[in-house]
Design a protein around this motif. Structure first.
Motif, PDB file in Angstrom:
ATOM      1  N   VAL A  84       0.850  -1.182   0.000  1.00  6.04           N
ATOM      2  CA  VAL A  84       0.000   0.000   0.000  1.00  6.04           C
ATOM      3  C   VAL A  84       0.889   1.237   0.000  1.00  6.04           C
ATOM      4  N   LEU A  85       0.469   2.278  -0.697  1.00 10.62           N
ATOM      5  CA  LEU A  85       1.227   3.519  -0.718  1.00 10.62           C
ATOM      6  C   LEU A  85       1.126   4.217   0.625  1.00 10.62           C
ATOM      7  N   LYS A  86       2.217   4.802   1.060  1.00  6.98           N
ATOM      8  CA  LYS A  86       2.180   5.587   2.289  1.00  6.98           C
ATOM      9  C   LYS A  86       1.304   6.817   2.068  1.00  6.98           C
ATOM     10  N   GLU A  87       0.633   7.227   3.125  1.00  5.44           N
ATOM     11  CA  GLU A  87      -0.409   8.249   3.002  1.00  5.44           C
ATOM     12  C   GLU A  87       0.109   9.549   2.385  1.00  5.44           C
ATOM     13  N   ARG A  88       1.267  10.014   2.825  1.00  7.19           N
ATOM     14  CA  ARG A  88       1.790  11.285   2.323  1.00  7.19           C
ATOM     15  C   ARG A  88       2.141  11.184   0.834  1.00  7.19           C
ATOM     16  N   PHE A  89       2.771  10.079   0.435  1.00  2.42           N
ATOM     17  CA  PHE A  89       3.132   9.902  -0.970  1.00  2.42           C
ATOM     18  C   PHE A  89       1.880   9.778  -1.822  1.00  2.42           C
ATOM     19  N   LEU A  90       0.880   9.069  -1.324  1.00  3.47           N
ATOM     20  CA  LEU A  90      -0.385   8.931  -2.038  1.00  3.47           C
ATOM     21  C   LEU A  90      -1.037  10.296  -2.241  1.00  3.47           C
ATOM     22  N   PRO A 118       4.393  -2.751   3.138  1.00  2.00           N
ATOM     23  CA  PRO A 118       3.577  -3.963   2.989  1.00  2.00           C
ATOM     24  C   PRO A 118       2.299  -3.848   3.811  1.00  2.00           C
ATOM     25  N   LEU A 119       1.251  -4.466   3.316  1.00  2.00           N
ATOM     26  CA  LEU A 119       0.057  -4.582   4.144  1.00  2.00           C
ATOM     27  C   LEU A 119       0.395  -5.422   5.369  1.00  2.00           C
ATOM     28  N   THR A 120      -0.150  -5.076   6.507  1.00  2.00           N
ATOM     29  CA  THR A 120       0.186  -5.753   7.766  1.00  2.00           C
ATOM     30  C   THR A 120      -0.010  -7.260   7.679  1.00  2.00           C
ATOM     31  N   ARG A 121      -1.083  -7.667   7.021  1.00  2.00           N
ATOM     32  CA  ARG A 121      -1.400  -9.111   6.993  1.00  2.00           C
ATOM     33  C   ARG A 121      -0.432  -9.923   6.142  1.00  2.00           C
ATOM     34  N   GLN A 122       0.395  -9.237   5.333  1.00  2.00           N
ATOM     35  CA  GLN A 122       1.294  -9.974   4.445  1.00  2.00           C
ATOM     36  C   GLN A 122       2.558 -10.455   5.154  1.00  2.00           C
TER      37      GLN A 122
END
Length: 415
Positions: free
Chosen positions: A134-140, A333-337
């Protein structure tokens, strides 16, 4: 190790507008772009172009510096530490804070509607993440707000992901670039794409009926027959001791192609040594109206270049080093991965381009891929004040005359 992302840019340049074309909006007709940022991007553009020209050694070169600069700047938003510093230094943007840089690119994107009703300029960006990341919030936020990026999540293990990415490429390049991604390796996590689409015709077209086959002298002294377009008219013209130059406008004249022909006692290599941002700005201001006769070859060129070593030589080397590169501000990475980003770095930068210059205008396409691991008839003057016959290697540029944005740069040794 994780292959972090691909970055790809595409540029299309067309010559004739469809009959039903109408501009989207001209509400931003008074829009301005930060001139200091544009000057710095131009400095990077010429540095990149001249390094490529030196490396090619008397071969054709055609690039879109705006495309390369924009996608690398977007990438730098996701970098940190020395990697960010080195990327901004190479891009000639290290004296500015990122908010100002990103605002300038936002303005460039908005400026596309301000050119004139007879040309079209679209700029599109997209980010494609593997579903494990997932993209980090600030970069997104920066990617969407400043660069207007479309964001999608895909399963990179599914071949349909490659088709989706390539379909976006085709749609945003008028079908001129059908494919940029051949495969996605297991540890790839993000693909970034940029497309610039320009469509317009010459303000005053060349007459196809007078195009003739004539000799063009190649760099080695041999000659080849090429279709030579010609026109007798009033031009915006510049003549110095080392070269002749002429401007050929598109649409209502804001975007122009400038052709520079070195003199018989000079060469294209000697001209390139003078091609600095300061000289470019000076030359742009010295063109004036003169009657004359112009012959220009009709030509079509496909060009591709891997840019990694050139970008390293321009100071961006840390972004390519597995143990030193820092793209920690981009994605996670997504936490669940249950994954850990150990090392992310740029593996390859590929630029592909196509240009077709003809009597109607021009058609061109360019693609840059960065793989990171992890009309009224004018009166004709009977006695032209100048004659410019482009029968030997020459330089050309296509730019926005008001903002100074460089759209395309080219060297033609063999049309």
């Amino acid at each position: 190790m994780v292959k972090l992302f691909w970055i790809c840019t595409f540029v299309i340049f067309f010559c004739v507008l469809p009959a039903d074309y109408s501009p989207k909006s001209f509400a931003t007709a008074g829009a301005k772009v930060d001139q200091e940022i544009i000057d710095s991007v131009s400095e990077f553009s010429f540095s990149l172009f001249l390094k490529i020209a030196e490396d090619e050694n008397n071969k054709n070169v055609f690039i879109s510096p705006l495309s390369v600069a924009q996608i690398l700047t977007l990438t730098a938003n996701g970098a940190g530490g020395k990697t960010r510093q080195s990327m901004l230094a190479a891009l000639k943007l290290d004296k500015f804070d990122f908010s100002r840089i990103n605002q300038a690119y936002r303005d460039i994107k908005q400026l596309r509607n301000a050119f004139d009703p007879k040309v079209r300029l679209d700029i599109a960006n997209s980010l494609w993440t593997d579903q494990k990341f997932v993209l980090k919030e600030r970069f997104l936020k920066v990617s969407t707000a400043s660069y207007g990026a479309k964001v999608s999540s895909l399963d990179f293990a599914d071949k349909a992901s490659i088709d989706a990415i390539n379909n976006w490429v085709s749609e945003n390049t008028g079908g001129k670039i059908q494919k940029i991604v051949e495969n996605l390796e297991p540890d790839s996590s993000l693909v970034l794409l940029n497309a610039v689409y320009f469509k317009g015709d010459w303000s005053e077209k060349f007459d196809k009926k007078v195009t003739q086959s004539k000799a063009f002298e190649l760099a080695g002294g041999n000659k080849k027959q090429v279709p030579m377009m010609s026109k007798r008219n009033s031009f915006s013209y510049l003549e110095e001791s080392e070269f002749q130059a002429v401007e050929l406008p598109y649409g209502e004249g804001r975007i122009k192609m400038r052709v520079f022909l070195p003199g018989l006692n000079s060469s294209l290599e000697a001209f390139c040594r003078q091609l600095t941002p300061a000289n470019w700005k000076m030359w742009r201001g010295k063109f004036s109206a003169r009657g004359g006769y112009l012959e220009l070859p009709r030509f079509k060129i496909n060009y591709d270049k891997e840019l990694s070593e050139i970008l390293k030589n321009l100071g961006m080397s840390s972004a390519f080093e597995r143990e030193k590169a820092n793209f920690s501000n981009m994605l996670e990475p997504l936490t669940r991965q249950n994954l850990l980003l150990k090392s992310t770095y740029i593996d390859a930068v590929l630029h592909k381009a196509f240009v077709d210059i003809n009597e109607e205008g021009a058609e061109a396409a360019a693609a840059t891929s960065v793989l990171v691991m992890s009309q009224a008839e004018p009166k004709v003057r009977p006695s032209p004040a100048f004659t410019m016959i482009v029968e030997r290697p020459f330089f050309f540029a296509i730019d926005d005359t008001e903002s100074g944005i460089l759209l395309f740069l080219g060297l033609i040794y063999n049309p």
